[in-house]
Each structure stands twice: as structure tokens, then as C-alpha cells.
Design a protein around this motif. Sequence first.
Motif, short mmCIF file in Angstrom:
data_model
loop_
_atom_site.label_atom_id
_atom_site.label_comp_id
_atom_site.label_asym_id
_atom_site.label_seq_id
_atom_site.Cartn_x
_atom_site.Cartn_y
_atom_site.Cartn_z
N TRP A 179 105.32 5.97 16.65
CA TRP A 179 103.95 5.70 16.22
C TRP A 179 103.57 6.89 15.34
O TRP A 179 103.07 7.91 15.83
CB TRP A 179 103.01 5.56 17.42
N GLU A 180 103.82 6.77 14.04
CA GLU A 180 103.68 7.89 13.12
C GLU A 180 102.26 8.47 13.09
O GLU A 180 102.09 9.68 12.98
CB GLU A 180 104.10 7.48 11.72
N MET A 181 101.24 7.62 13.19
CA MET A 181 99.86 8.09 13.09
C MET A 181 99.48 8.99 14.26
O MET A 181 98.55 9.77 14.16
CB MET A 181 98.89 6.91 12.98
N TYR A 182 100.23 8.93 15.37
CA TYR A 182 99.95 9.76 16.53
C TYR A 182 101.00 10.84 16.74
O TYR A 182 100.88 11.65 17.66
CB TYR A 182 99.86 8.89 17.80
N GLY A 183 102.06 10.83 15.92
CA GLY A 183 103.14 11.80 16.10
C GLY A 183 103.88 11.61 17.41
O GLY A 183 104.33 12.58 18.03
N ALA A 227 97.69 -12.38 16.23
CA ALA A 227 97.06 -12.39 14.91
C ALA A 227 98.12 -12.40 13.81
O ALA A 227 97.99 -13.13 12.83
CB ALA A 227 96.14 -11.18 14.75
N TYR A 228 99.17 -11.59 13.97
CA TYR A 228 100.19 -11.50 12.94
C TYR A 228 101.01 -12.79 12.83
O TYR A 228 101.20 -13.31 11.74
CB TYR A 228 101.11 -10.30 13.20
N LEU A 229 101.49 -13.30 13.96
CA LEU A 229 102.35 -14.48 13.91
C LEU A 229 101.59 -15.76 13.56
O LEU A 229 102.09 -16.60 12.83
CB LEU A 229 103.10 -14.67 15.23
N GLU A 230 100.38 -15.90 14.07
CA GLU A 230 99.63 -17.13 13.82
C GLU A 230 98.91 -17.13 12.47
O GLU A 230 98.75 -18.19 11.86
CB GLU A 230 98.60 -17.37 14.93
N HIS A 231 98.48 -15.95 12.00
CA HIS A 231 97.64 -15.91 10.81
C HIS A 231 98.15 -14.97 9.72
O HIS A 231 97.50 -14.84 8.67
CB HIS A 231 96.21 -15.53 11.20
N GLY A 232 99.25 -14.26 9.99
CA GLY A 232 99.80 -13.34 8.99
C GLY A 232 98.95 -12.11 8.74
O GLY A 232 99.02 -11.49 7.68
N ILE A 233 98.13 -11.76 9.73
CA ILE A 233 97.20 -10.64 9.58
C ILE A 233 97.65 -9.47 10.45
O ILE A 233 97.88 -9.63 11.65
CB ILE A 233 95.77 -11.04 10.00
N ASN A 234 97.75 -8.29 9.84
CA ASN A 234 97.97 -7.06 10.61
C ASN A 234 96.59 -6.47 10.87
O ASN A 234 95.96 -5.92 9.96
CB ASN A 234 98.85 -6.08 9.83
N LEU A 235 96.11 -6.60 12.10
CA LEU A 235 94.77 -6.13 12.44
C LEU A 235 94.68 -4.61 12.58
O LEU A 235 93.59 -4.08 12.76
CB LEU A 235 94.30 -6.79 13.75
N ARG A 236 95.82 -3.91 12.54
CA ARG A 236 95.87 -2.45 12.67
C ARG A 236 95.27 -1.99 14.00
O ARG A 236 94.62 -0.95 14.08
CB ARG A 236 95.20 -1.78 11.47
N LEU A 237 95.48 -2.79 15.03
CA LEU A 237 94.89 -2.50 16.34
C LEU A 237 95.41 -1.21 16.95
O LEU A 237 94.63 -0.42 17.49
CB LEU A 237 95.15 -3.66 17.31
N ILE A 238 96.72 -0.99 16.87
CA ILE A 238 97.29 0.22 17.48
C ILE A 238 96.79 1.45 16.73
O ILE A 238 96.37 2.43 17.34
CB ILE A 238 98.84 0.15 17.48
N GLU A 239 96.81 1.39 15.42
CA GLU A 239 96.35 2.51 14.60
C GLU A 239 94.87 2.83 14.86
O GLU A 239 94.48 4.00 14.89
CB GLU A 239 96.55 2.16 13.13
N ASP A 240 94.06 1.81 15.03
CA ASP A 240 92.62 2.01 15.16
C ASP A 240 92.15 2.22 16.60
O ASP A 240 90.98 2.50 16.83
CB ASP A 240 91.87 0.84 14.53
N LYS A 241 93.06 2.07 17.57
CA LYS A 241 92.67 2.23 18.97
C LYS A 241 92.20 3.66 19.26
O LYS A 241 91.28 3.88 20.03
CB LYS A 241 93.82 1.84 19.89
N PHE A 242 92.89 4.63 18.66
CA PHE A 242 92.54 6.04 18.83
C PHE A 242 92.46 6.71 17.46
O PHE A 242 93.34 7.49 17.10
CB PHE A 242 93.59 6.75 19.71
N PRO A 243 91.43 6.40 16.68
CA PRO A 243 91.35 6.94 15.32
C PRO A 243 91.29 8.48 15.34
O PRO A 243 90.63 9.06 16.18
CB PRO A 243 90.07 6.34 14.75
N GLN A 244 92.03 9.08 14.41
CA GLN A 244 92.11 10.54 14.35
C GLN A 244 90.85 11.16 13.72
O GLN A 244 90.46 12.25 14.07
CB GLN A 244 93.35 10.97 13.57
N LYS A 245 90.26 10.47 12.76
CA LYS A 245 89.06 11.00 12.08
C LYS A 245 88.18 9.86 11.68
O LYS A 245 88.56 8.79 11.42
CB LYS A 245 89.45 11.81 10.86
#
Length: 148
Positions: A52-56, A130-148
Motif C-alpha cells: 500500500w504505497e500511500m501508507y508505506g 464498485a470496480y467489477l460491477e461499474h468499472g469505478i475505482n472509488l479509491r476507498l483504501i487510499e481515502d480511508k486514512f488520508p495523509q493530508k
Amino acid sequence: MSSTIYVEAQMLIRKSIEDVFEAFINPELTTNFWFTKSTGKLEEGKTIIWEWEMYGVKSEVKVHQIIPNQLIKTEWGEPSTHVDYEFRVMEKGTLVVIKSYGFSQTGEDLLKIINDNTGGFTTVLDGCKAYLEHGINLRLIEDKFPQK
């Protein structure tokens, strides 16, 4: 040892079992709803690194068993726990059930890890749907713990 305690999250994904199973073993798909990097496809007997690159953060994932379109059994995390991914054909798609167990924590630490696992795997399943049914990456993991 609290091995009888397990966490379970589930979601109906309105796609074929083959498509849903592939999304969990193939990092080209999984990186659209979960981790950002992987050293390879999940294969029985292999050890893969998820990142998970955004969290190191990185995690070594040991793949214990794969039954195509039915089951993936892994062990990962620190301290490591067992995580099973079950796939079942349903009338409207595929039911994915993620079970995490084999916790070594006790007391408040166990409650925290149960909460983290429940929320984390629910977020993964929501993103996968969301990704498989609608082709959307909701960025849920990235946005769960936003850095700034």
C-alpha cells in the motif's frame, strides 16, 4: 490463543464467479480496489508481497491453498493471521465471504484487531463491487486514512 474467534465480511457481487475470483488472485485487477502493488499473482504454495504505497506499508502473503472459483486460503499480517476468501454462486452473482482468524491478541488489543479487520475487509468488498460491477475505482483504501 484466540483461534476460535473469527471475523467475517461478505458481499454479493453481480458478476460471474470466474470474474470475481480472478479479481482476487490477479493483481492487475486487485490493485483497482485494494493494494497498490504486488509481486505477483496468487498461486498455491507461493509467497507474495502486497504493498500500500500511500501508507508505506507492505505485507508478506503466504498462499496456502487455492481451489479455483471456490477458495483462497492465505496467511498474512503482523502478527500473522489466516484469511480465507470463499466464493459462492448465487442467483444474482457471486457471494464473496472473507474470514480472518487465528488472532494472538487478547483483551483490548483483540477488540481493536477485530474492529480493524471487519472494517478493512468490508471496505475491500465494497471497492471490489464498485470496480467489477461499474468499472469505478472509488479509491476507498487510499481515502480511508488520508495523509493530508
